[in-house]
Design a protein around this motif. Structure first.
Motif, PDB file in Angstrom:
ATOM      1  N   THR A 184       0.907  -1.170   0.036  1.00  0.00           N
ATOM      2  CA  THR A 184       0.131   0.063   0.154  1.00  0.00           C
ATOM      3  C   THR A 184       0.920   1.117   0.211  1.00  0.00           C
ATOM      4  N   GLU A 185       2.178   1.318   0.113  1.00  0.00           N
ATOM      5  CA  GLU A 185       3.168   2.236   0.442  1.00  0.00           C
ATOM      6  C   GLU A 185       3.258   2.810  -1.112  1.00  0.00           C
ATOM      7  N   ASP A 186       3.258   4.229  -1.190  1.00  0.00           N
ATOM      8  CA  ASP A 186       3.429   4.722  -2.508  1.00  0.00           C
ATOM      9  C   ASP A 186       4.745   4.597  -3.229  1.00  0.00           C
ATOM     10  N   SER A 187       5.621   4.146  -2.478  1.00  0.00           N
ATOM     11  CA  SER A 187       6.930   3.865  -2.929  1.00  0.00           C
ATOM     12  C   SER A 187       7.053   2.356  -3.602  1.00  0.00           C
ATOM     13  N   LYS A 188       6.144   1.653  -3.434  1.00  0.00           N
ATOM     14  CA  LYS A 188       6.069   0.150  -3.817  1.00  0.00           C
ATOM     15  C   LYS A 188       5.909   0.352  -5.293  1.00  0.00           C
ATOM     16  N   GLY A 189       6.253  -1.050  -6.004  1.00  0.00           N
ATOM     17  CA  GLY A 189       5.935  -1.572  -7.354  1.00  0.00           C
ATOM     18  C   GLY A 189       6.989  -1.092  -8.480  1.00  0.00           C
ATOM     19  N   THR A 190       6.875  -1.433  -9.537  1.00  0.00           N
ATOM     20  CA  THR A 190       7.867  -1.033 -10.624  1.00  0.00           C
ATOM     21  C   THR A 190       7.648   0.295 -10.870  1.00  0.00           C
ATOM     22  N   GLN A 191       8.503   0.906 -11.915  1.00  0.00           N
ATOM     23  CA  GLN A 191       8.382   2.306 -12.513  1.00  0.00           C
ATOM     24  C   GLN A 191       7.110   2.651 -12.988  1.00  0.00           C
ATOM     25  N   LEU A 192       6.292   1.667 -13.360  1.00  0.00           N
ATOM     26  CA  LEU A 192       5.057   1.985 -14.046  1.00  0.00           C
ATOM     27  C   LEU A 192       4.032   2.298 -13.015  1.00  0.00           C
ATOM     28  N   GLN A 193       4.156   1.371 -11.863  1.00  0.00           N
ATOM     29  CA  GLN A 193       3.253   1.810 -10.529  1.00  0.00           C
ATOM     30  C   GLN A 193       3.434   2.905 -10.171  1.00  0.00           C
ATOM     31  N   LYS A 194       4.695   3.542  -9.946  1.00  0.00           N
ATOM     32  CA  LYS A 194       4.985   4.517  -9.222  1.00  0.00           C
ATOM     33  C   LYS A 194       4.903   5.805 -10.028  1.00  0.00           C
ATOM     34  N   ASP A 195       5.003   5.784 -11.462  1.00  0.00           N
ATOM     35  CA  ASP A 195       4.541   6.724 -12.300  1.00  0.00           C
ATOM     36  C   ASP A 195       2.789   6.869 -12.418  1.00  0.00           C
ATOM     37  N   ALA A 196       2.279   5.618 -12.508  1.00  0.00           N
ATOM     38  CA  ALA A 196       0.882   5.796 -12.579  1.00  0.00           C
ATOM     39  C   ALA A 196       0.302   6.356 -11.239  1.00  0.00           C
ATOM     40  N   TYR A 197       0.686   5.800 -10.104  1.00  0.00           N
ATOM     41  CA  TYR A 197       0.659   6.577  -8.888  1.00  0.00           C
ATOM     42  C   TYR A 197       0.334   7.900  -8.808  1.00  0.00           C
ATOM     43  N   ALA A 198       1.532   8.639  -9.182  1.00  0.00           N
ATOM     44  CA  ALA A 198       1.592   9.984  -9.375  1.00  0.00           C
ATOM     45  C   ALA A 198       0.544  10.599 -10.375  1.00  0.00           C
ATOM     46  N   LEU A 199       0.091  10.086 -11.337  1.00  0.00           N
ATOM     47  CA  LEU A 199      -0.738  10.581 -12.255  1.00  0.00           C
ATOM     48  C   LEU A 199      -2.210  10.592 -11.631  1.00  0.00           C
ATOM     49  N   LEU A 200      -2.407   9.147 -10.950  1.00  0.00           N
ATOM     50  CA  LEU A 200      -3.871   9.133 -10.453  1.00  0.00           C
ATOM     51  C   LEU A 200      -4.056   9.919  -9.281  1.00  0.00           C
ATOM     52  N   LYS A 201      -2.954  10.309  -8.533  1.00  0.00           N
ATOM     53  CA  LYS A 201      -3.017  11.183  -7.410  1.00  0.00           C
ATOM     54  C   LYS A 201      -3.360  12.718  -7.780  1.00  0.00           C
ATOM     55  N   ASP A 202      -2.833  13.100  -8.945  1.00  0.00           N
ATOM     56  CA  ASP A 202      -2.849  14.408  -9.577  1.00  0.00           C
ATOM     57  C   ASP A 202      -4.264  14.502  -9.872  1.00  0.00           C
ATOM     58  N   ALA A 203      -4.701  13.512 -10.493  1.00  0.00           N
ATOM     59  CA  ALA A 203      -6.055  13.374 -10.860  1.00  0.00           C
ATOM     60  C   ALA A 203      -7.005  13.609  -9.870  1.00  0.00           C
ATOM     61  N   ASP A 204      -6.831  12.983  -8.668  1.00  0.00           N
ATOM     62  CA  ASP A 204      -7.722  13.178  -7.510  1.00  0.00           C
ATOM     63  C   ASP A 204      -7.657  14.430  -7.017  1.00  0.00           C
ATOM     64  N   GLU A 205      -6.603  14.886  -6.937  1.00  0.00           N
ATOM     65  CA  GLU A 205      -6.348  16.507  -6.534  1.00  0.00           C
ATOM     66  C   GLU A 205      -7.141  17.590  -7.333  1.00  0.00           C
ATOM     67  N   LYS A 206      -7.010  17.067  -8.665  1.00  0.00           N
ATOM     68  CA  LYS A 206      -8.121  18.070  -9.433  1.00  0.00           C
ATOM     69  C   LYS A 206      -9.563  17.793  -9.385  1.00  0.00           C
ATOM     70  N   GLY A 207      -9.737  16.817  -8.890  1.00  0.00           N
ATOM     71  CA  GLY A 207     -11.418  16.215  -8.664  1.00  0.00           C
ATOM     72  C   GLY A 207     -12.001  15.520  -9.745  1.00  0.00           C
ATOM     73  N   LEU A 208     -11.135  14.937 -10.704  1.00  0.00           N
ATOM     74  CA  LEU A 208     -11.261  14.127 -12.026  1.00  0.00           C
ATOM     75  C   LEU A 208     -11.899  12.575 -11.385  1.00  0.00           C
ATOM     76  N   LEU A 209     -11.063  12.273 -10.325  1.00  0.00           N
ATOM     77  CA  LEU A 209     -11.794  10.753  -9.749  1.00  0.00           C
ATOM     78  C   LEU A 209     -11.266  10.981  -8.252  1.00  0.00           C
ATOM     79  N   ARG A 210     -11.863   9.798  -7.611  1.00  0.00           N
ATOM     80  CA  ARG A 210     -11.391   9.552  -6.311  1.00  0.00           C
ATOM     81  C   ARG A 210     -10.346   8.421  -5.804  1.00  0.00           C
ATOM     82  N   PHE A 211      -9.273   9.051  -5.818  1.00  0.00           N
ATOM     83  CA  PHE A 211      -8.053   7.989  -5.886  1.00  0.00           C
ATOM     84  C   PHE A 211      -7.554   7.719  -4.450  1.00  0.00           C
ATOM     85  N   VAL A 212      -7.667   6.409  -3.910  1.00  0.00           N
ATOM     86  CA  VAL A 212      -7.404   6.169  -2.534  1.00  0.00           C
ATOM     87  C   VAL A 212      -6.161   5.425  -2.312  1.00  0.00           C
TER      88      VAL A 212
END
Length: 345
Positions: A184-212
């Protein structure tokens, strides 16, 4: 709603598809176009003593069939007269509202992408089954096999499309979106997961979806999120693992209840509950998996679908056409594009 059904796709074609279509027409008045070899469809009817097509059912003749070994990128040209390609063309031309096939997944995805087309802005269509979970709802797995290799941007779009689907089709007001990972830590996974995490978190902050955040595979059947985002390889492993576990648990329960006389009596007392549980995990009851991101509903039914599975796939297709979320998805994609545009003073 008029549903176009590939009568020649799947291991049990055309019999299962034909009987499933007839049952769908009888059960909930579905209008259906059966696409396939007319002679073979009539032979099925004859074997079952059916003299006339049910009301609302028609046949569109197609003499060819897409083989499971056909190369997906060549089926439109090589199998132009097949039941799958003719059916997809009918959908693209507006002759029906949704399409169902139990044929080759790769060929169906390629045909849907090139003929029916993707929603504007979608990079890749995704397969997204809605699996029952412990909390009594469903969890959408997006993607579960259409895209084995993904970019972070693909996973971001899977989050958007899965969220839009959960809102419109499943009635979840604010779907919780999680990224499949090994922790569950944001540092987990390959580079794909780490980069995707950042994009999903940004989308959540902009109100586009609810990323948990990240979720582990065990969290999916427990219902910790409404949408789990993953590449198609990991998603398919997750899906098959859940299905296999359900089958294993079912066999264990059968063995337990057959152990002795007392256990058999115990089964009689709780048999209705056991049957309800097994029904919940039965793929035939679900019907199929929708390709999310295609302009019109395209449903991939299980290759071994029987008549019950086809009946429910037709019902699923009708529901998908009725609750079309294309406009919602287009709106989300526009907001995403606007959020990426540089700000000018």
């Amino acid at each position: 709603m008029k549903i176009i059904l590939d009568a020649m796709g799947g291991d049990n074609a055309p019999e299962a598809a034909v009987l499933g279509a007839f049952e769908a027409a009888k059960s909930f008045g579905a209008e259906i176009i059966l696409v396939g070899r007319g002679e073979a469809i009539l032979e099925v009817m004859g074997r079952h003593g059916i003299t006339d097509l049910p009301e609302g059912v028609e046949i569109a003749n197609a003499e060819d069939v897409v083989d499971m070994h056909d190369e997906p990128d060549k089926v439109i040209r090589k199998r132009a007269n097949s039941s799958m390609i003719i059916g997809l063309r009918l959908l693209a031309e507006g002759k029906g509202d949704a399409f169902v096939s139990a044929g080759s997944t790769g060929a169906l995805l390629t045909g849907a992408t090139l003929l029916v087309k993707r929603v504007k802005g979608i990079r890749r269509a995704a397969m997204a089954p809605a699996m029952p979970n412990k909390k009594g709802g469903k969890t959408v797995i997006c993607d579960c096999g259409a895209n084995a290799e993904c970019t972070p941007e693909f996973l971001l779009q899977f989050g958007l499309v899965g969220s839009a689907f959960a809102k419109k089709q499943l009635g979840v007001a604010e779907p919780k979106v999680g990224l499949l990972n090994i922790g569950t830590e944001d540092s987990k996974g390959t580079q794909l997961q780490k980069d995707a995490y950042a994009l999903l978190k940004d989308a959540d902050e902009k109100g586009l979806l609810r990323f948990v955040g990240n979720v582990e595979a065990r969290d999916v059947p427990l219902g910790e999120v409404d949408v789990v985002v993953c590449d198609g390889f990991a998603g398919n492993v997750l899906l098959k693992s859940i299905e296999g576990t359900a089958m294993f648990m079912g066999s264990l329960m059968k063995r337990m209840f057959k152990k002795n006389l007392l256990s058999k009596l115990g089964y009689l007392l709780c048999s209705s509950g056991v049957k309800d549980m097994m029904k919940l995990m039965d793929y035939r009851e679900i019907g199929g998996t929708q390709f999310l991101g295609i302009k019109k509903p395209v449903i991939k039914a299980h290759g071994s679908s029987d008549a019950l599975a086809f009946r429910n796939a037709v019902k699923q297709a009708a529901d998908a056409a009725q609750n079309d979320f294309t406009q919602d998805l287009e709106a989300a994609l526009r907001l995403l594009a606007e959020a990426k545009e540089p700000k000018h003073d």
